[in-house]
Motif scaffolding. Structure first.
Motif, PDB file in Angstrom:
ATOM      1  N   SER A 112      -9.206  24.070   1.860  1.00 49.14           N
ATOM      2  CA  SER A 112      -9.531  25.067   2.866  1.00 49.14           C
ATOM      3  C   SER A 112      -8.647  24.944   4.098  1.00 49.14           C
ATOM      4  CB  SER A 112     -11.000  24.918   3.300  1.00 49.14           C
ATOM      5  OG  SER A 112     -11.298  25.851   4.325  1.00 49.14           O
ATOM      6  N   LYS A 117      -8.402  23.830  11.618  1.00 45.07           N
ATOM      7  CA  LYS A 117      -8.712  22.686  10.761  1.00 45.07           C
ATOM      8  C   LYS A 117      -8.060  21.451  11.353  1.00 45.07           C
ATOM      9  CE  LYS A 117      -5.033  22.892   7.244  1.00 45.07           C
ATOM     10  NZ  LYS A 117      -4.322  24.099   7.686  1.00 45.07           N
ATOM     11  N   SER A 172      -9.711  27.102  -2.673  1.00 48.00           N
ATOM     12  CA  SER A 172     -10.581  27.624  -1.614  1.00 48.00           C
ATOM     13  C   SER A 172     -11.638  26.593  -1.274  1.00 48.00           C
ATOM     14  CB  SER A 172     -11.265  28.912  -2.093  1.00 48.00           C
ATOM     15  OG  SER A 172     -12.298  29.303  -1.209  1.00 48.00           O
ATOM     16  N   GLY A 173     -12.069  26.602  -0.029  1.00 49.04           N
ATOM     17  CA  GLY A 173     -13.179  25.749   0.363  1.00 49.04           C
ATOM     18  C   GLY A 173     -14.447  26.083  -0.390  1.00 49.04           C
ATOM     19  N   TRP A 174     -14.580  27.355  -0.807  1.00 52.41           N
ATOM     20  CA  TRP A 174     -15.789  27.788  -1.511  1.00 52.41           C
ATOM     21  C   TRP A 174     -15.898  27.171  -2.901  1.00 52.41           C
ATOM     22  CZ3 TRP A 174     -19.034  29.215   1.803  1.00 52.41           C
ATOM     23  CH2 TRP A 174     -18.654  29.974   2.917  1.00 52.41           C
ATOM     24  N   HIS A 205      -9.877  25.754   6.915  1.00 58.26           N
ATOM     25  CA  HIS A 205     -10.898  25.621   7.957  1.00 58.26           C
ATOM     26  C   HIS A 205     -11.417  24.186   7.963  1.00 58.26           C
ATOM     27  CE1 HIS A 205     -11.436  30.057   8.508  1.00 58.26           C
ATOM     28  NE2 HIS A 205     -10.953  30.046   7.288  1.00 58.26           N
ATOM     29  N   GLU A 257     -13.228  32.289   5.694  1.00 54.83           N
ATOM     30  CA  GLU A 257     -12.725  32.266   4.324  1.00 54.83           C
ATOM     31  C   GLU A 257     -13.567  33.147   3.399  1.00 54.83           C
ATOM     32  OE1 GLU A 257     -11.407  28.496   1.713  1.00 54.83           O
ATOM     33  OE2 GLU A 257     -10.665  28.512   3.762  1.00 54.83           O
ATOM     34  N   LYS A 285      -2.641  29.996   2.909  1.00 59.55           N
ATOM     35  CA  LYS A 285      -2.971  29.196   1.725  1.00 59.55           C
ATOM     36  C   LYS A 285      -1.814  29.168   0.737  1.00 59.55           C
ATOM     37  CE  LYS A 285      -6.631  27.895   1.327  1.00 59.55           C
ATOM     38  NZ  LYS A 285      -7.793  28.523   0.728  1.00 59.55           N
ATOM     39  N   TRP A 318     -14.130  17.643   2.940  1.00 63.51           N
ATOM     40  CA  TRP A 318     -12.886  17.840   2.198  1.00 63.51           C
ATOM     41  C   TRP A 318     -12.251  16.517   1.752  1.00 63.51           C
ATOM     42  CZ3 TRP A 318     -14.736  22.116   1.751  1.00 63.51           C
ATOM     43  CH2 TRP A 318     -14.774  23.142   2.685  1.00 63.51           C
TER      44      TRP A 318
END
Length: 347
Positions: A281, A118, A260-262, A283, A332, A182, A149
């Motif tokens: 995230s 990242k 989370s990025g999700w 990433h 992820e 994380k 992000w």
């Protein structure tokens, strides 16, 4: 006339992993091999069973904690080591503590395997450093334009406000995140003036390993002896696999949140059955991936796990020689199948 035989790539993908044939070395292999260079400590990149491991020295205690007694040597960032006349060196990936990119040089050709990376400086891992190369192997976990992000400081302010709000309503706050990476990133920026920070055993175990490399706030491990009253008003860091377990009952009443990025996906919070979703995230987002590739000056790009087909198509349309390659890396996605990552849990 017979067709001219194309030169074999310096790094190839086979059924065991990413292979450098001139050196006889694999990068993040998913099947047991004799010699493996490991980018970081997540389970999909550092697997058990290799005869010899090479990684960044900060990652040595991490993979030893996860894999047990292994033969491993640690390297510094930028340190060159040669295997069968092939030059290797590790550079910061900014993904998690101890994460690296692998630079491979042979006969004037330079390849870089990024592992996971990242571009935002998270204040805990060594920031990502672009490395000039001819060919770049990139992840594509969040390789869609929709992923963009917000700055970490803004997300952490939201998390701390959420904690404070829950506390004012007489509720505990349970925050889910990977036990490695994380969890420590969240821990670093939780506001201890609000209250105490408690941890699930899996996160406490990994945090103890990481503490020598990071300035982290004090935490209290939750055990069977921990009384409900002790937790009141605090925030609890737990792996995603703890959600819905009997372990969590001790925290009632509580609100749950996931980092989370999700969480950028509509409906992700509902699918994960959490009250709060925070988009954070380890990433790169779409722009982070593109800016990183541009900074390498590479011509060839190999796209692995994630939205690789879409991302490689975009790169080809913009002048790169891009293709995809199948791997067994999860990125992820393991957060959607959390049992795959948190193998060192206890209660």
């Amino acid at each position: 006339m017979p067709l001219k035989k194309e030169k074999k790539p310096l790094l190839c993908f086979d059924d065991k992993g990413i292979y450098c044939e001139p050196a006889g070395v694999y990068l993040d292999p998913w099947k047991p091999v004799d010699k493996a260079i490991i980018t970081h400590g997540h389970a999909d990149h550092s697997r058990w069973g290799h005869k010899q491991y090479i990684t960044h020295h900060t990652n040595v205690p991490i993979i030893k904690h996860r894999l047990g007694e292994i033969e491993v040597s640690g390297k510094e960032y930028g340190e060159t080591f040669t295997i069968n006349n092939v030059k290797f060196s590790l550079f910061p990936a900014g993904h998690i503590i101890g994460s690296s990119q692998v630079r491979v040089e042979h006969k004037g050709e330079v390849w870089v395997f990024s592992g996971d990376y990242k571009t935002e400086d998270d204040g805990i891992s060594v920031p990502f450093e672009p490395v000039k190369c001819h060919a770049f192997i990139t992840e594509c976990t969040f390789g869609l334009p929709a992923f963009k992000w917000l700055p970490q400081v803004q997300v952490m302010n939201d998390i701390n406000s959420w904690w404070q709000q829950n506390q004012s309503e007489g509720k505990n706050s349970i925050l889910f995140g990977y036990s490695l990476g994380k969890a420590q990133r969240l821990l670093k920026f939780l506001d201890t003036s609000i209250g105490s920070i408690f941890t699930h055993g899996a996160i406490e175990n990994m945090t103890e390993v990481v503490r020598p490399f990071a300035d982290l706030p004090e935490t209290t491990r939750i055990t069977r002896e921990t009384k409900k009253e002790e937790i009141k008003g605090g925030v609890v860091l737990a792996p995603p696999s703890a959600h819905g377990s009997t372990w969590i009952r001790k925290m009632v009443p509580f609100e749950t949140g996931m980092a989370s990025g999700w969480m950028a996906f509509r409906g992700a919070r509902r699918r994960r059955a959490v009250d709060g979703g925070f988009v954070l995230s380890d990433h790169s987002d779409w722009q982070g991936l593109l800016s990183s590739i541009k900074a390498t000056g590479c011509e060839r790009v190999i796209c692995t796990h994630g939205y690789s087909e879409i991302f490689s198509r975009f790169l080809n349309e913009n002048g790169y020689d891009a293709r995809t390659a199948e791997t067994q890396y999860e990125g992820e996605l393991a957060e959607m199948n959390p049992k795959s990552e948190d193998k060192d849990e206890d209660n």
